[in-house]
Design a protein around this motif. Structure first.
Motif, PDB file in Angstrom:
ATOM      1  N   GLN A   1       0.833  -1.208   0.000  1.00 19.29           N
ATOM      2  CA  GLN A   1       0.000   0.000   0.000  1.00 19.29           C
ATOM      3  C   GLN A   1       0.864   1.252   0.000  1.00 19.29           C
ATOM      4  O   GLN A   1       0.551   2.228  -0.695  1.00 19.29           O
ATOM      5  CB  GLN A   1      -0.924  -0.014   1.211  1.00 19.29           C
ATOM      6  N   GLN A   2       1.964   1.230   0.756  1.00 15.43           N
ATOM      7  CA  GLN A   2       2.849   2.390   0.777  1.00 15.43           C
ATOM      8  C   GLN A   2       3.459   2.645  -0.600  1.00 15.43           C
ATOM      9  O   GLN A   2       3.616   3.799  -1.014  1.00 15.43           O
ATOM     10  CB  GLN A   2       3.963   2.187   1.814  1.00 15.43           C
ATOM     11  N   GLN A   3       3.785   1.583  -1.313  1.00 18.53           N
ATOM     12  CA  GLN A   3       4.339   1.779  -2.644  1.00 18.53           C
ATOM     13  C   GLN A   3       3.282   2.338  -3.598  1.00 18.53           C
ATOM     14  O   GLN A   3       3.607   3.147  -4.475  1.00 18.53           O
ATOM     15  CB  GLN A   3       4.917   0.463  -3.182  1.00 18.53           C
ATOM     16  N   ARG A   4       2.040   1.940  -3.424  1.00 18.93           N
ATOM     17  CA  ARG A   4       0.960   2.517  -4.235  1.00 18.93           C
ATOM     18  C   ARG A   4       0.776   4.006  -3.929  1.00 18.93           C
ATOM     19  O   ARG A   4       0.503   4.816  -4.822  1.00 18.93           O
ATOM     20  CB  ARG A   4      -0.331   1.741  -4.017  1.00 18.93           C
ATOM     21  N   VAL A   5       0.943   4.367  -2.653  1.00 22.08           N
ATOM     22  CA  VAL A   5       0.909   5.787  -2.285  1.00 22.08           C
ATOM     23  C   VAL A   5       2.045   6.532  -2.984  1.00 22.08           C
ATOM     24  O   VAL A   5       1.857   7.636  -3.509  1.00 22.08           O
ATOM     25  CB  VAL A   5       1.020   5.955  -0.750  1.00 22.08           C
ATOM     26  N   ALA A   6       3.226   5.921  -3.019  1.00 22.12           N
ATOM     27  CA  ALA A   6       4.368   6.545  -3.687  1.00 22.12           C
ATOM     28  C   ALA A   6       4.097   6.749  -5.174  1.00 22.12           C
ATOM     29  O   ALA A   6       4.513   7.762  -5.758  1.00 22.12           O
ATOM     30  CB  ALA A   6       5.620   5.696  -3.480  1.00 22.12           C
TER      31      ALA A   6
ATOM     32  N   THR B   1       9.682  -2.762  -6.730  1.00 22.12           N
ATOM     33  CA  THR B   1       9.095  -3.920  -6.044  1.00 22.12           C
ATOM     34  C   THR B   1      10.125  -4.651  -5.192  1.00 22.12           C
ATOM     35  O   THR B   1       9.862  -5.752  -4.705  1.00 22.12           O
ATOM     36  CB  THR B   1       8.491  -4.907  -7.061  1.00 22.12           C
ATOM     37  N   GLY B   2      11.286  -4.044  -4.991  1.00 20.19           N
ATOM     38  CA  GLY B   2      12.383  -4.725  -4.313  1.00 20.19           C
ATOM     39  C   GLY B   2      12.078  -5.146  -2.897  1.00 20.19           C
ATOM     40  O   GLY B   2      12.658  -6.112  -2.395  1.00 20.19           O
ATOM     41  N   ASN B   3      11.167  -4.435  -2.208  1.00 17.27           N
ATOM     42  CA  ASN B   3      10.831  -4.763  -0.826  1.00 17.27           C
ATOM     43  C   ASN B   3       9.478  -5.451  -0.686  1.00 17.27           C
ATOM     44  O   ASN B   3       8.947  -5.552   0.429  1.00 17.27           O
ATOM     45  CB  ASN B   3      10.833  -3.488   0.037  1.00 17.27           C
ATOM     46  N   LEU B   4       8.919  -5.915  -1.806  1.00 17.28           N
ATOM     47  CA  LEU B   4       7.563  -6.451  -1.790  1.00 17.28           C
ATOM     48  C   LEU B   4       7.545  -7.940  -2.095  1.00 17.28           C
ATOM     49  O   LEU B   4       8.424  -8.469  -2.777  1.00 17.28           O
ATOM     50  CB  LEU B   4       6.693  -5.710  -2.820  1.00 17.28           C
ATOM     51  N   ASP B   5       6.482  -8.613  -1.601  1.00 19.91           N
ATOM     52  CA  ASP B   5       6.299 -10.028  -1.935  1.00 19.91           C
ATOM     53  C   ASP B   5       5.765 -10.139  -3.357  1.00 19.91           C
ATOM     54  O   ASP B   5       5.476  -9.138  -4.024  1.00 19.91           O
ATOM     55  CB  ASP B   5       5.376 -10.709  -0.924  1.00 19.91           C
ATOM     56  N   SER B   6       5.625 -11.369  -3.842  1.00 15.49           N
ATOM     57  CA  SER B   6       5.281 -11.581  -5.255  1.00 15.49           C
ATOM     58  C   SER B   6       3.906 -11.019  -5.606  1.00 15.49           C
ATOM     59  O   SER B   6       3.720 -10.443  -6.688  1.00 15.49           O
ATOM     60  CB  SER B   6       5.353 -13.068  -5.593  1.00 15.49           C
ATOM     61  N   LEU B   7       2.928 -11.146  -4.695  1.00 16.35           N
ATOM     62  CA  LEU B   7       1.581 -10.658  -4.993  1.00 16.35           C
ATOM     63  C   LEU B   7       1.561  -9.141  -5.084  1.00 16.35           C
ATOM     64  O   LEU B   7       1.006  -8.575  -6.041  1.00 16.35           O
ATOM     65  CB  LEU B   7       0.600 -11.133  -3.914  1.00 16.35           C
ATOM     66  N   ASN B   8       2.180  -8.469  -4.109  1.00 19.45           N
ATOM     67  CA  ASN B   8       2.221  -7.010  -4.157  1.00 19.45           C
ATOM     68  C   ASN B   8       3.066  -6.518  -5.323  1.00 19.45           C
ATOM     69  O   ASN B   8       2.763  -5.488  -5.922  1.00 19.45           O
ATOM     70  CB  ASN B   8       2.752  -6.461  -2.834  1.00 19.45           C
TER      71      ASN B   8
END
Length: 221
Positions: A148-153, A171-178
């Motif tokens: 969600q924070q990346q979507r805000v970014a 996406t470096g800090n996110l799991d596969s789904l996010n």
């Protein structure tokens, strides 16, 4: 032609010793492209992105933005160009924890005096709607997941209606789904005409790009 670099090099000094990171890079990017820059770690991908995004300067070579040579840009002009024409999405989100979500998203508008507070709120909610987070506009970053924070970014990057979005390992800090959710947002934006230049080491994400650029040992191959 939107961006064009010719014979671009970059040299850093580490403990007083010059270390060349980019070697005679030649690259042209056109409006509406989705560019993925990939290659081994330490090969110069992020350095190239920061130069394209006017966050750093080349040591030698030419960089033209929409036909204008950027080498004469002073820091003030470069900052104005960045705020007006570029949007940035970073691996670590770079949200300000003390600010609400709408305040984070509308932050680039605070440098444009024509926007009153009520206008900034409405603009922020509109761009949060694009990434599916309009209902979270009063929340704070620590109340949101990483995805969600990346979507805000991304919403923050879009709010100035930039010519180009630069994304460094988004996406470096996110799991596969996010990660898939973020890439689908980028794909949708690109299909609407948004130019995107993204650094990634994820081979699966290259499929979203219209063109892939490989940077190995500081050279575009």
């Amino acid at each position: 032609m939107l961006l064009c670099v010719e014979n671009l090099t970059k040299v850093f000094k580490l403990s007083g010793i010059p270390q060349q990171v980019l070697f005679d890079v030649n690259l042209t990017i056109y409006e509406g492209e989705f560019i993925a820059i990939t290659g081994p770690s330490g090969g110069g991908k992020s350095t190239l992105l920061t130069i394209l995004g006017l966050l750093d300067r080349p040591s030698e070579g030419h960089y033209q933005l929409a036909g204008e040579v950027t080498t004469h840009f002073n820091d003030e002009l470069a900052a104005a160009i960045r705020n007006q024409y570029f949007g940035y999405v970073f691996q670590n989100y770079n949200l300000i924890p003390q600010l609400s979500i709408w305040e984070n998203v509308s932050l680039p508008l605070t440098y444009q005096s024509k926007f009153k507070k009520t206008q900034r709120i409405e603009q922020a909610k509109a761009y949060l709607q694009q990434v599916g987070l309009a209902e979270k506009y009063l929340h704070y970053p620590n109340q949101l997941s990483g995805g969600q924070q990346q979507r805000v970014a991304i919403a923050r990057a879009l709010i100035t209606q930039p010519k180009i979005i630069f994304a460094d390992e988004p996406t470096g800090n996110l799991d596969s789904l996010n990660s898939e959710n973020i890439m689908n947002i980028f794909k949708s934006l690109n299909e609407k005409g948004q130019t995107i230049v993204m650094v990634t080491h994820n081979q699966q994400e290259l499929e979203y790009a219209s063109r892939v650029i490989h940077v190995i040992d500081g050279r575009v191959t």
